[in-house]
Design a protein around this motif. Structure first.
Motif, PDB file in Angstrom:
ATOM      1  N   PRO A   1      -3.437   1.719 -11.414  1.00  0.00           N
ATOM      2  CA  PRO A   1      -3.523   2.658 -10.295  1.00  0.00           C
ATOM      3  C   PRO A   1      -2.147   2.992  -9.729  1.00  0.00           C
ATOM      4  O   PRO A   1      -1.230   2.164  -9.753  1.00  0.00           O
ATOM      5  N   LYS A   2      -2.034   4.198  -9.250  1.00  0.00           N
ATOM      6  CA  LYS A   2      -0.743   4.715  -8.793  1.00  0.00           C
ATOM      7  C   LYS A   2      -0.159   3.912  -7.645  1.00  0.00           C
ATOM      8  O   LYS A   2       1.061   3.739  -7.558  1.00  0.00           O
ATOM      9  N   PHE A   3      -1.006   3.388  -6.759  1.00  0.00           N
ATOM     10  CA  PHE A   3      -0.510   2.720  -5.550  1.00  0.00           C
ATOM     11  C   PHE A   3      -0.818   1.222  -5.534  1.00  0.00           C
ATOM     12  O   PHE A   3      -1.060   0.630  -4.484  1.00  0.00           O
ATOM     13  N   TYR A   4      -0.811   0.620  -6.731  1.00  0.00           N
ATOM     14  CA  TYR A   4      -1.013  -0.828  -6.831  1.00  0.00           C
ATOM     15  C   TYR A   4       0.113  -1.423  -7.658  1.00  0.00           C
ATOM     16  O   TYR A   4       0.425  -0.891  -8.718  1.00  0.00           O
ATOM     17  N   PRO A   5       0.714  -2.516  -7.189  1.00  0.00           N
ATOM     18  CA  PRO A   5       0.432  -3.246  -5.953  1.00  0.00           C
ATOM     19  C   PRO A   5       0.715  -2.394  -4.710  1.00  0.00           C
ATOM     20  O   PRO A   5       1.602  -1.547  -4.726  1.00  0.00           O
ATOM     21  N   CYS A   6      -0.037  -2.648  -3.665  1.00  0.00           N
ATOM     22  CA  CYS A   6       0.084  -1.895  -2.418  1.00  0.00           C
ATOM     23  C   CYS A   6       1.386  -2.263  -1.696  1.00  0.00           C
ATOM     24  O   CYS A   6       1.853  -3.400  -1.776  1.00  0.00           O
ATOM     25  N   ARG A   7       1.944  -1.297  -0.978  1.00  0.00           N
ATOM     26  CA  ARG A   7       3.112  -1.587  -0.137  1.00  0.00           C
ATOM     27  C   ARG A   7       2.773  -2.660   0.881  1.00  0.00           C
ATOM     28  O   ARG A   7       3.581  -3.513   1.207  1.00  0.00           O
TER      29      ARG A   7
ATOM     30  N   ILE B   1      -3.763   3.328   0.063  1.00  0.00           N
ATOM     31  CA  ILE B   1      -4.500   2.740   1.194  1.00  0.00           C
ATOM     32  C   ILE B   1      -3.569   2.071   2.205  1.00  0.00           C
ATOM     33  O   ILE B   1      -4.038   1.568   3.223  1.00  0.00           O
ATOM     34  N   ALA B   2      -2.264   2.088   1.944  1.00  0.00           N
ATOM     35  CA  ALA B   2      -1.308   1.628   2.942  1.00  0.00           C
ATOM     36  C   ALA B   2      -0.916   2.753   3.892  1.00  0.00           C
ATOM     37  O   ALA B   2      -0.227   2.527   4.892  1.00  0.00           O
ATOM     38  N   ASP B   3      -1.366   3.959   3.579  1.00  0.00           N
ATOM     39  CA  ASP B   3      -1.024   5.142   4.360  1.00  0.00           C
ATOM     40  C   ASP B   3      -2.074   5.381   5.442  1.00  0.00           C
ATOM     41  O   ASP B   3      -3.277   5.447   5.159  1.00  0.00           O
ATOM     42  N   LEU B   4      -1.615   5.530   6.672  1.00  0.00           N
ATOM     43  CA  LEU B   4      -2.532   5.661   7.804  1.00  0.00           C
ATOM     44  C   LEU B   4      -3.371   6.932   7.713  1.00  0.00           C
ATOM     45  O   LEU B   4      -4.556   6.924   8.046  1.00  0.00           O
ATOM     46  N   ASP B   5      -2.789   8.026   7.261  1.00  0.00           N
ATOM     47  CA  ASP B   5      -3.551   9.272   7.139  1.00  0.00           C
ATOM     48  C   ASP B   5      -4.657   9.141   6.094  1.00  0.00           C
ATOM     49  O   ASP B   5      -5.750   9.693   6.262  1.00  0.00           O
ATOM     50  N   THR B   6      -4.394   8.396   5.020  1.00  0.00           N
ATOM     51  CA  THR B   6      -5.431   8.144   4.012  1.00  0.00           C
ATOM     52  C   THR B   6      -6.580   7.370   4.632  1.00  0.00           C
ATOM     53  O   THR B   6      -7.757   7.709   4.434  1.00  0.00           O
ATOM     54  N   LEU B   7      -6.251   6.346   5.387  1.00  0.00           N
ATOM     55  CA  LEU B   7      -7.291   5.538   6.035  1.00  0.00           C
ATOM     56  C   LEU B   7      -8.075   6.362   7.046  1.00  0.00           C
ATOM     57  O   LEU B   7      -9.296   6.214   7.166  1.00  0.00           O
TER      58      LEU B   7
END
Length: 198
Positions: A81-87, A124-130
């Motif tokens: 996945p593009k954003f794993y590991p997560c920031r 999922i580390a991005d607040l706008d995504t959440l």
């Protein structure tokens, strides 16, 4: 009579927790059990090892098992996945805690976060995504709960989850707890189901 209670200790970025979530929710519903989500981070104190620090052979086998399980369960999952590991996992994990405390659909929100990471290549580390996930799953009341930094009580709950997991000798996620018995891994859900039936 109190309903049976299942505690689910899991990493919000764990692919195994993602794989197990639909079956866990169904088991809890079928048994009329109260399901309490307890997001945590890797429990190094009990021997947990972050994936990227494991030997390459273990990382390679991890990918092989993910491929097997995604096919077996028929669930979408990106092997890289593009954003794993997560920031960071704290923002998303503490958001789950906040949604659950508010009495909203924490299960629906949590699974949507997991799916966003593993199947939709979203950060999922991005607040706008959440916030977008919250809006789609629990509505505007949930959007207001997406915060970075989180409220002090949600940070405290996050830390308390880890402390409880350590004290229960949990070492990997997901681990499901029923009547103080540990069931480690989504492949142990059948055993949890049988324990609830008994």
């Amino acid at each position: 009579m109190q309903p049976p209670e299942i505690l689910a200790f899991f990493g919000i970025s764990s692919p195994w927790a993602y794989f197990g979530a639909p079956r866990l929710y169904e088991i809890a519903r079928r048994h009329g059990a109260k399901l309490v989500l307890r997001p945590i981070r890797v429990i190094e104190a009990n021997g947990g090892i972050p994936l990227r620090t494991r030997a390459q052979a273990r990382q390679d086998y991890h990918a092989l098992e993910l491929d097997r399980w995604r096919k077996f369960l028929g669930m979408p999952l990106q092997l890289v996945p593009k954003f794993y590991p997560c920031r960071t996992i704290e923002t998303a994990a503490q958001a789950v805690i906040a949604v659950q405390e508010a009495g909203l659909d924490a299960q629906g929100f949590c699974f949507a976060v997991q799916r966003a990471l593993w199947a939709e290549d979203r950060d999922i580390a991005d607040l706008d995504t959440l916030r977008a996930i919250a809006c789609a799953t629990v509505g505007e009341a949930g959007v207001a709960l997406m915060r970075d930094p989180a409220l002090p009580q949600h940070v405290a709950a996050w830390n308390a989850n880890l402390a409880e997991a350590e004290s229960r000798k949990i070492f990997g996620t997901p681990t499901y707890v029923f009547r103080d018995e540990l069931f480690w891994g989504q492949d142990r859900l059948d055993f949890l189901d049988r324990a609830l039936s008994a």
